[in-house]
Design a protein around this motif. Structure first.
Motif, PDB file in Angstrom:
ATOM      1  N   MET A  97       1.093 -12.922  -1.277  1.00  0.00           N
ATOM      2  CA  MET A  97      -0.233 -12.310  -1.300  1.00  0.00           C
ATOM      3  C   MET A  97      -1.030 -12.678  -0.056  1.00  0.00           C
ATOM      4  SD  MET A  97      -0.962 -10.178  -3.716  1.00  0.00           S
ATOM      5  CE  MET A  97      -2.752 -10.199  -3.623  1.00  0.00           C
ATOM      6  N   GLY A  98      -0.797 -13.864   0.502  1.00  0.00           N
ATOM      7  CA  GLY A  98      -1.464 -14.220   1.742  1.00  0.00           C
ATOM      8  C   GLY A  98      -1.158 -13.233   2.839  1.00  0.00           C
ATOM      9  N   ARG A  99       0.099 -12.816   2.928  1.00  0.00           N
ATOM     10  CA  ARG A  99       0.481 -11.832   3.936  1.00  0.00           C
ATOM     11  C   ARG A  99      -0.166 -10.475   3.648  1.00  0.00           C
ATOM     12  NH1 ARG A  99       4.351 -11.777   8.091  1.00  0.00           N
ATOM     13  NH2 ARG A  99       4.177 -14.022   7.754  1.00  0.00           N
ATOM     14  N   ILE A 100      -0.160 -10.061   2.373  1.00  0.00           N
ATOM     15  CA  ILE A 100      -0.737  -8.768   1.998  1.00  0.00           C
ATOM     16  C   ILE A 100      -2.237  -8.735   2.285  1.00  0.00           C
ATOM     17  CG2 ILE A 100      -1.233  -7.215   0.067  1.00  0.00           C
ATOM     18  CD1 ILE A 100       1.695  -7.148   0.929  1.00  0.00           C
ATOM     19  N   LEU A 101      -2.960  -9.789   1.908  1.00  0.00           N
ATOM     20  CA  LEU A 101      -4.408  -9.803   2.114  1.00  0.00           C
ATOM     21  C   LEU A 101      -4.756  -9.856   3.592  1.00  0.00           C
ATOM     22  CD1 LEU A 101      -5.629 -12.092  -0.813  1.00  0.00           C
ATOM     23  CD2 LEU A 101      -5.543  -9.590  -0.698  1.00  0.00           C
ATOM     24  N   SER A 102      -3.934 -10.532   4.379  1.00  0.00           N
ATOM     25  CA  SER A 102      -4.159 -10.556   5.818  1.00  0.00           C
ATOM     26  C   SER A 102      -3.988  -9.159   6.418  1.00  0.00           C
ATOM     27  CB  SER A 102      -3.183 -11.536   6.484  1.00  0.00           C
ATOM     28  OG  SER A 102      -3.306 -11.501   7.890  1.00  0.00           O
ATOM     29  N   GLU A 103      -2.962  -8.447   6.001  1.00  0.00           N
ATOM     30  CA  GLU A 103      -2.693  -7.101   6.532  1.00  0.00           C
ATOM     31  C   GLU A 103      -3.750  -6.080   6.113  1.00  0.00           C
ATOM     32  OE1 GLU A 103       1.145  -5.594   5.535  1.00  0.00           O
ATOM     33  OE2 GLU A 103       2.034  -6.450   7.339  1.00  0.00           O
ATOM     34  N   THR A 104      -4.348  -6.278   4.953  1.00  0.00           N
ATOM     35  CA  THR A 104      -5.282  -5.281   4.419  1.00  0.00           C
ATOM     36  C   THR A 104      -6.734  -5.662   4.647  1.00  0.00           C
ATOM     37  OG1 THR A 104      -5.149  -6.365   2.242  1.00  0.00           O
ATOM     38  CG2 THR A 104      -3.672  -4.487   2.645  1.00  0.00           C
ATOM     39  N   ALA A 105      -6.984  -6.702   5.433  1.00  0.00           N
ATOM     40  CA  ALA A 105      -8.364  -7.116   5.711  1.00  0.00           C
ATOM     41  C   ALA A 105      -9.150  -5.945   6.289  1.00  0.00           C
ATOM     42  CB  ALA A 105      -8.364  -8.283   6.689  1.00  0.00           C
ATOM     43  N   GLY A 106     -10.370  -5.764   5.797  1.00  0.00           N
ATOM     44  CA  GLY A 106     -11.201  -4.644   6.223  1.00  0.00           C
ATOM     45  C   GLY A 106     -11.186  -3.478   5.267  1.00  0.00           C
ATOM     46  N   ARG A 107     -10.240  -3.489   4.314  1.00  0.00           N
ATOM     47  CA  ARG A 107     -10.203  -2.467   3.273  1.00  0.00           C
ATOM     48  C   ARG A 107     -10.650  -3.093   1.948  1.00  0.00           C
ATOM     49  NH1 ARG A 107      -6.041   1.892   4.383  1.00  0.00           N
ATOM     50  NH2 ARG A 107      -5.043   1.380   6.365  1.00  0.00           N
ATOM     51  N   ALA A 108     -11.128  -2.261   1.034  1.00  0.00           N
ATOM     52  CA  ALA A 108     -11.336  -2.705  -0.343  1.00  0.00           C
ATOM     53  C   ALA A 108      -9.976  -2.772  -1.023  1.00  0.00           C
ATOM     54  CB  ALA A 108     -12.255  -1.743  -1.082  1.00  0.00           C
ATOM     55  N   ARG A 109      -9.681  -3.884  -1.707  1.00  0.00           N
ATOM     56  CA  ARG A 109      -8.390  -4.086  -2.344  1.00  0.00           C
ATOM     57  C   ARG A 109      -8.510  -3.945  -3.861  1.00  0.00           C
ATOM     58  NH1 ARG A 109      -7.615  -7.831   2.065  1.00  0.00           N
ATOM     59  NH2 ARG A 109      -9.702  -8.557   1.535  1.00  0.00           N
ATOM     60  N   VAL A 110      -7.571  -3.208  -4.464  1.00  0.00           N
ATOM     61  CA  VAL A 110      -7.542  -3.003  -5.904  1.00  0.00           C
ATOM     62  C   VAL A 110      -6.115  -3.193  -6.384  1.00  0.00           C
ATOM     63  CG1 VAL A 110      -7.212  -0.500  -5.672  1.00  0.00           C
ATOM     64  CG2 VAL A 110      -8.237  -1.410  -7.762  1.00  0.00           C
ATOM     65  N   LEU A 111      -5.943  -3.645  -7.625  1.00  0.00           N
ATOM     66  CA  LEU A 111      -4.610  -3.846  -8.189  1.00  0.00           C
ATOM     67  C   LEU A 111      -4.687  -3.816  -9.701  1.00  0.00           C
ATOM     68  CD1 LEU A 111      -4.673  -7.011  -9.342  1.00  0.00           C
ATOM     69  CD2 LEU A 111      -4.320  -7.536  -6.924  1.00  0.00           C
ATOM     70  N   ASN A 112      -3.521  -3.750 -10.330  1.00  0.00           N
ATOM     71  CA  ASN A 112      -3.409  -3.886 -11.781  1.00  0.00           C
ATOM     72  C   ASN A 112      -2.611  -5.147 -12.061  1.00  0.00           C
ATOM     73  OD1 ASN A 112      -4.739  -1.531 -13.054  1.00  0.00           O
ATOM     74  ND2 ASN A 112      -3.312  -0.379 -11.799  1.00  0.00           N
TER      75      ASN A 112
END
Length: 288
Positions: A97-112
């Motif tokens: 998840m650290g890698r995913i959150l780093s790549e998606t920084a600047g976007r709103a993140r949503v998940l189930n």
């Protein structure tokens, strides 16, 4: 957060590698190991729409996965976060998840979030928005339903894309166009205007009905009932945020009981749907 490319967890030396099509057989093995129903074809669709990382050991085994999907320029959906049972509770999910959150920084993140991963996401700052019920099972009956939906036609495509955007609050054109190519569809048309739609495609143990976008429960039933009626004895699934009510009662009476629940969670504020139609059934838990 830790975004190092290698780590030792539970006695395993793991390398974080970009996910590729060549990983699909091992990703399928990984999802089977945690009793997820995804077929190799379902993984292929995910890879066509998103980007991911795998945790690989020195002999090539895939012991973890995580993906994100660009729903729009401003919103990313996180999904397919799986850790091998050998490494659960040892930090592999947090590392990926650290890698995913780093790549998606600047976007709103949503998940189930599954029950197993809920504490991880809370610790990362995600907040709960709604419960999603996974309704599935063998169709044993077909209760009465309103009969005002018609089969989808090619010329309905633009209206379907617009309806999904209004119900989601964002344009996820790539997702819907991909699902359209794999699906049968129904629409509700009134006075020449498309006011609801549903799509059904192969997935997991059988077929999934979703997305389902409708003005109200009566329209949602009209968009679901024909698929149920056409598949007696088949395994069908609907992932829905609808609480108890006529729509859920219909699914249960047909043979689709609540198999599991996940929680829709977000890290940042999400766009507000424009309505008036809303989403009664998800594409899947990774894509919303």
């Amino acid at each position: 957060m830790d975004i190092s490319s290698t780590v030792e967890i539970g006695g395993y030396q793991l390398e974080c590698c970009p996910m590729t099509v060549a990983d699909i057989p091992r990703l399928h093995e990984l999802s089977v190991s945690v009793s997820w129903p995804h077929r190799a074809d379902d993984w292929a669709m995910a890879l066509a729409l998103g980007r991911g990382w795998v945790a690989r050991d020195p002999i090539g085994r895939v012991l973890g996965s995580a993906m994100w999907f660009p729903l729009s320029e401003d919103v990313a959906s996180v999904g397919m976060v799986i850790t091998s049972p050998k490494l659960q509770e040892n930090g592999t999910g947090r590392w990926l998840m650290g890698r995913i959150l780093s790549e998606t920084a600047g976007r709103a993140r949503v998940l189930n979030a599954t029950k197993e991963a809920y504490r991880l996401y809370v610790s990362l700052g995600f907040r709960t928005l709604a419960e999603v019920s996974q309704m599935n099972g063998i169709i044993t009956a077909c209760p009465d339903f309103p009969c005002h939906a018609r089969p989808m036609r090619p010329e309905d495509r633009a209206a379907i894309l617009a309806l999904d955007e209004a119900a989601m609050g964002l344009s996820r054109r790539a997702v819907i166009e991909t699902v359209l190519a794999l699906s049968e569809g129904l629409v509700i048309e009134r006075a020449g205007r498309i006011e609801g739609f549903s799509l059904m495609r192969p997935f997991g143990r059988g077929r999934v009905i979703g997305p389902i976008v409708a003005l109200d429960e009566a329209d949602a039933l009209a968009l679901t009932g024909p698929f149920v009626a056409a598949h007696p004895g088949a395994f069908l699934r609907v992932d829905t945020r609808e609480p108890q009510g006529a729509y859920r009662d219909f699914l249960t009476a047909a043979g689709m009981t609540r198999y599991d629940t996940v929680l829709r969670m977000a890290l940042e504020a999400l766009p507000e749907p424009a309505g008036p139609a809303r989403t009664f059934g998800l594409v899947n838990q990774a894509l919303g």
